[in-house]
Design a protein around this motif. Sequence first.
Motif, PDB file in Angstrom:
ATOM      1  N   LEU A 265       0.825  -1.209   0.000  1.00  0.00           N
ATOM      2  CA  LEU A 265       0.000   0.000   0.000  1.00  0.00           C
ATOM      3  C   LEU A 265       0.859   1.259   0.000  1.00  0.00           C
ATOM      4  O   LEU A 265       0.544   2.248  -0.679  1.00  0.00           O
ATOM      5  N   LEU A 269      -0.241   3.830  -2.896  1.00  0.00           N
ATOM      6  CA  LEU A 269      -1.104   4.964  -2.560  1.00  0.00           C
ATOM      7  C   LEU A 269      -0.655   6.293  -3.169  1.00  0.00           C
ATOM      8  O   LEU A 269      -1.503   7.103  -3.570  1.00  0.00           O
ATOM      9  N   VAL A 274      -7.432   5.307  -3.497  1.00  0.00           N
ATOM     10  CA  VAL A 274      -7.429   4.360  -2.378  1.00  0.00           C
ATOM     11  C   VAL A 274      -8.051   3.028  -2.773  1.00  0.00           C
ATOM     12  O   VAL A 274      -7.478   1.954  -2.515  1.00  0.00           O
ATOM     13  N   ALA A 277      -5.782   1.057  -5.048  1.00  0.00           N
ATOM     14  CA  ALA A 277      -4.589   0.589  -4.336  1.00  0.00           C
ATOM     15  C   ALA A 277      -4.927  -0.590  -3.428  1.00  0.00           C
ATOM     16  O   ALA A 277      -4.176  -1.571  -3.351  1.00  0.00           O
ATOM     17  N   ALA A 296      -5.182   1.720   4.588  1.00  0.00           N
ATOM     18  CA  ALA A 296      -4.983   2.762   3.576  1.00  0.00           C
ATOM     19  C   ALA A 296      -5.457   4.125   4.076  1.00  0.00           C
ATOM     20  O   ALA A 296      -4.791   5.155   3.879  1.00  0.00           O
ATOM     21  N   LYS A 300      -3.124   7.366   4.621  1.00  0.00           N
ATOM     22  CA  LYS A 300      -3.475   8.640   3.998  1.00  0.00           C
ATOM     23  C   LYS A 300      -3.501   9.770   5.028  1.00  0.00           C
ATOM     24  O   LYS A 300      -3.008  10.872   4.802  1.00  0.00           O
TER      25      LYS A 300
END
Length: 306
Positions: A265, A269, A274, A277, A296, A300
């Motif tokens: 990830l 990313l 998202v 991914a 994820a 983020k």
Amino acid sequence: MPASASSFAAALNAARDAAGAQDYPKGALYVVATPIGNLADISLRALHVLELADRIACEDTRHTQALLRAYCIDRAGDRLLALHQHNESEAAARVIGWLGAGERVAYASDAGTPAVSDPGARLVAAVREAGHRVVPLPGASSITTLLSAAGSTREGGFVFAGFLPVKAGEREAAVAQLAAEPRAVVLLEAPHRIEALARSLAALGDRVMTVGRELTKQFEEIATLPCSALGGWLAADAQRSRGEFALVLHGVAEAAHQDDGERVLRLLLPELPVKTAVKLAAEITGAPRNALYEAALRLKNESAGD
């Protein structure tokens, strides 16, 4: 007749048609799996046997009587016998007497398959020892229900641990043993002890788990998260500490997949949305998609904070 009872009556008619022609020997104990929440999950054969049986032994006569009435099965109270963890040996003797007289006896616990974590194992052992036949009627089980949604048994199968000890020290010792178990582990817990179990499971850190609350019912919830996050998940909504729980600790191999998934990830990313991914990371590593999606979002947020 209420509308719901009317619709269930149609199921009883279907049960007679589908299962009525099969052989149901006399002098046999029928171990009947019943719904774990959703009444529609009962099998047609279970309905037919509950109507056919001369006697019904049950964990709680009131609970079983409600199930019977929902399906329009008329059973007099004197044909029901309470058989639970406090009287199982004594009640088994009465059941064996009825079987010896050639009667069909059904046994149903309050929910799910008897003799797994519910009463019934002593009854079955006593009936077999007395030389009578035991006929299992498969059906609902919180164990297999959650396993089917957890995706945690691709390697090595699973272990059923059931309810861990109530005392804190004994429970923590049991969790320490589970930490060394590489296979998936299924646990059960009651609402008034789920927070204590969450505190003990926190010692397993990032090991992935799937928790199921109120399975098959209207407010069913299933979530996959690290063991250390279970307490926070419960605290996020007061309703989450209510209802019966089944939990699956994913196998160690699954935890390794999750670690691999997070590494993938981190590479995907910056370049992809998202959802894309997460989809690719799940396909590449085999990690659970729900857990990857949560990872994820966390990554983020960490990136946005930098």
